[in-house]
Design a protein around this motif. Structure first.
Motif, PDB file in Angstrom:
ATOM      1  N   LEU A   1      35.459  61.664  12.262  1.00 48.09           N
ATOM      2  CA  LEU A   1      36.023  60.880  11.166  1.00 48.09           C
ATOM      3  C   LEU A   1      37.309  61.532  10.644  1.00 48.09           C
ATOM      4  CD1 LEU A   1      35.145  58.488   9.028  1.00 48.09           C
ATOM      5  CD2 LEU A   1      34.811  60.467   7.569  1.00 48.09           C
ATOM      6  N   PHE A   2      37.287  62.843  10.438  1.00 45.15           N
ATOM      7  CA  PHE A   2      38.465  63.513   9.898  1.00 45.15           C
ATOM      8  C   PHE A   2      39.565  63.695  10.943  1.00 45.15           C
ATOM      9  CE2 PHE A   2      35.237  64.911   6.743  1.00 45.15           C
ATOM     10  CZ  PHE A   2      35.742  64.141   5.710  1.00 45.15           C
TER      11      PHE A   2
ATOM     12  N   TRP B   1      50.054  68.280   3.939  1.00 45.84           N
ATOM     13  CA  TRP B   1      48.617  68.443   4.139  1.00 45.84           C
ATOM     14  C   TRP B   1      48.184  68.733   5.570  1.00 45.84           C
ATOM     15  CZ3 TRP B   1      45.562  69.089   0.155  1.00 45.84           C
ATOM     16  CH2 TRP B   1      45.963  68.614  -1.079  1.00 45.84           C
ATOM     17  N   PHE B   2      49.062  68.659   6.526  1.00 43.41           N
ATOM     18  CA  PHE B   2      48.663  68.731   7.934  1.00 43.41           C
ATOM     19  C   PHE B   2      47.897  70.017   8.270  1.00 43.41           C
ATOM     20  CE2 PHE B   2      49.579  69.925  12.375  1.00 43.41           C
ATOM     21  CZ  PHE B   2      48.889  68.910  12.996  1.00 43.41           C
ATOM     22  N   VAL B   3      48.417  71.174   7.919  1.00 41.93           N
ATOM     23  CA  VAL B   3      47.775  72.443   8.282  1.00 41.93           C
ATOM     24  C   VAL B   3      46.383  72.534   7.671  1.00 41.93           C
ATOM     25  CG1 VAL B   3      47.919  74.958   8.073  1.00 41.93           C
ATOM     26  CG2 VAL B   3      49.965  73.643   8.627  1.00 41.93           C
ATOM     27  N   LEU B   4      46.260  72.194   6.403  1.00 42.49           N
ATOM     28  CA  LEU B   4      44.943  72.224   5.750  1.00 42.49           C
ATOM     29  C   LEU B   4      43.983  71.237   6.404  1.00 42.49           C
ATOM     30  CD1 LEU B   4      43.223  73.367   3.438  1.00 42.49           C
ATOM     31  CD2 LEU B   4      44.070  71.478   2.044  1.00 42.49           C
ATOM     32  N   ASP B   5      44.456  70.049   6.741  1.00 47.20           N
ATOM     33  CA  ASP B   5      43.603  69.051   7.388  1.00 47.20           C
ATOM     34  C   ASP B   5      43.113  69.540   8.749  1.00 47.20           C
ATOM     35  OD1 ASP B   5      43.821  67.344   5.252  1.00 47.20           O
ATOM     36  OD2 ASP B   5      45.189  65.942   6.249  1.00 47.20           O
TER      37      ASP B   5
ATOM     38  N   LEU C   1      42.802  72.703   9.799  1.00 42.81           N
ATOM     39  CA  LEU C   1      41.853  73.805   9.605  1.00 42.81           C
ATOM     40  C   LEU C   1      40.491  73.317   9.107  1.00 42.81           C
ATOM     41  CD1 LEU C   1      44.152  76.548   8.049  1.00 42.81           C
ATOM     42  CD2 LEU C   1      43.180  76.493  10.358  1.00 42.81           C
ATOM     43  N   SER C   2      40.495  72.328   8.228  1.00 42.52           N
ATOM     44  CA  SER C   2      39.224  71.828   7.703  1.00 42.52           C
ATOM     45  C   SER C   2      38.510  70.885   8.669  1.00 42.52           C
ATOM     46  CB  SER C   2      39.443  71.135   6.355  1.00 42.52           C
ATOM     47  OG  SER C   2      40.274  70.010   6.511  1.00 42.52           O
ATOM     48  N   THR C   3      39.235  70.339   9.628  1.00 39.48           N
ATOM     49  CA  THR C   3      38.627  69.416  10.590  1.00 39.48           C
ATOM     50  C   THR C   3      38.140  70.135  11.844  1.00 39.48           C
ATOM     51  OG1 THR C   3      40.045  67.646   9.791  1.00 39.48           O
ATOM     52  CG2 THR C   3      39.055  67.308  11.935  1.00 39.48           C
ATOM     53  N   PHE C   4      38.621  71.336  12.071  1.00 43.35           N
ATOM     54  CA  PHE C   4      38.206  72.074  13.265  1.00 43.35           C
ATOM     55  C   PHE C   4      36.682  72.161  13.309  1.00 43.35           C
ATOM     56  CE2 PHE C   4      37.163  75.899  15.643  1.00 43.35           C
ATOM     57  CZ  PHE C   4      37.917  75.712  16.785  1.00 43.35           C
ATOM     58  N   PRO C   5      36.067  71.924  14.469  1.00 47.15           N
ATOM     59  CA  PRO C   5      34.595  71.947  14.558  1.00 47.15           C
ATOM     60  C   PRO C   5      34.038  73.379  14.549  1.00 47.15           C
ATOM     61  CG  PRO C   5      35.536  71.415  16.696  1.00 47.15           C
ATOM     62  CD  PRO C   5      36.673  71.486  15.722  1.00 47.15           C
ATOM     63  N   TRP C   6      34.030  73.987  13.374  1.00 50.16           N
ATOM     64  CA  TRP C   6      33.577  75.373  13.230  1.00 50.16           C
ATOM     65  C   TRP C   6      32.122  75.540  13.643  1.00 50.16           C
ATOM     66  CZ3 TRP C   6      37.418  78.594  12.785  1.00 50.16           C
ATOM     67  CH2 TRP C   6      38.587  78.190  12.164  1.00 50.16           C
ATOM     68  N   PHE C   7      31.329  74.488  13.558  1.00 54.94           N
ATOM     69  CA  PHE C   7      29.910  74.574  13.911  1.00 54.94           C
ATOM     70  C   PHE C   7      29.721  74.921  15.387  1.00 54.94           C
ATOM     71  CE2 PHE C   7      31.166  70.135  14.236  1.00 54.94           C
ATOM     72  CZ  PHE C   7      30.690  69.748  15.479  1.00 54.94           C
ATOM     73  N   LEU C   8      30.721  74.658  16.216  1.00 52.34           N
ATOM     74  CA  LEU C   8      30.612  75.007  17.637  1.00 52.34           C
ATOM     75  C   LEU C   8      30.700  76.509  17.864  1.00 52.34           C
ATOM     76  CD1 LEU C   8      32.799  72.223  19.280  1.00 52.34           C
ATOM     77  CD2 LEU C   8      30.316  72.345  19.143  1.00 52.34           C
ATOM     78  N   LEU C   9      31.338  77.224  16.961  1.00 58.56           N
ATOM     79  CA  LEU C   9      31.486  78.676  17.114  1.00 58.56           C
ATOM     80  C   LEU C   9      30.202  79.437  16.797  1.00 58.56           C
ATOM     81  CD1 LEU C   9      35.014  79.205  15.541  1.00 58.56           C
ATOM     82  CD2 LEU C   9      34.406  78.953  17.951  1.00 58.56           C
ATOM     83  N   SER C  10      29.281  78.822  16.083  1.00 54.87           N
ATOM     84  CA  SER C  10      28.043  79.505  15.704  1.00 54.87           C
ATOM     85  C   SER C  10      27.102  79.673  16.891  1.00 54.87           C
ATOM     86  CB  SER C  10      27.334  78.772  14.576  1.00 54.87           C
ATOM     87  OG  SER C  10      26.803  77.547  15.057  1.00 54.87           O
ATOM     88  N   GLY C  11      27.245  78.843  17.898  1.00 50.55           N
ATOM     89  CA  GLY C  11      26.383  78.942  19.075  1.00 50.55           C
ATOM     90  C   GLY C  11      25.007  78.356  18.869  1.00 50.55           C
TER      91      GLY C  11
END
Length: 169
Positions: free
Chosen positions: A115-116, A149-153, A155-165
């Motif tokens: 969505l983001f 807003w591009f840089v903040l968007d 960084l906040s949209t990056f799928p960080w949940f994939l890094l947790s494994g």
């Protein structure tokens, strides 16, 4: 000639160079310049070399192509409500899952990430208001979004949940 008096009001000007589109290009800055008010109430701007008063430039408010969205249009407002609702859900759910050591459903993580990502694309196609002037030209929309807003968007949209494994986080 009509008598003029100095006014505190300022007009904003775009600096122009040359280009094939409209035989001029607009740099990404708007600069204030002084203006004079004539006895009949009309304003005449003091133009810097190569500048044009944007208050008289209708072409800035006209869409550069059919895919530019009006920032206050019904489609964009509906989209903004959907993204706001998703942000509110995440604002409650993320702290809850961290505090109680539970995991978020992977489907919701992917839903909000996609969505983001779509929202980033739409922001490159949505006009904006600058000092009361609606700007609907693609070049200015892209430059404005990249500078704000591009840089903040991203960084906040990056799928960080994939890094947790963890499949369920």
């Amino acid at each position: 000639t009509p008598k003029t008096k100095q006014s505190n009001a300022s007009h904003y000007l775009f600096q122009f160079g040359t280009s094939k589109a409209n035989e001029r290009s607009v740099e990404d800055s708007i600069i204030p310049v002084a203006s004079d008010e004539t006895s009949d109430g009309a304003h005449s701007s003091k133009f810097a070399r190569g500048s044009i008063d944007i208050s008289t430039e209708q072409w800035l408010t006209e869409s550069s192509h059919g895919f530019v969205l009006h920032p206050s249009g019904p489609w964009r407002m509906t989209w903004d409500m959907i993204t706001m609702f998703t942000i509110l859900i995440e604002a409650v759910y993320v702290p809850f899952s961290i505090g109680f050591n539970t995991s978020q459903p992977m489907a919701f993580n992917w839903f909000s990430t996609i969505l983001f990502m779509i929202d980033i694309v739409l922001n490159f196609m949505t006009g904006f208001f600058k000092d009361g002037l609606q700007v609907m030209r693609e070049r200015f929309i892209v430059l404005n979004y990249l500078k704000t807003w591009f840089v903040l968007d991203v960084l906040s949209t990056f799928p960080w949940f994939l890094l947790s494994g963890d499949e369920n986080s």
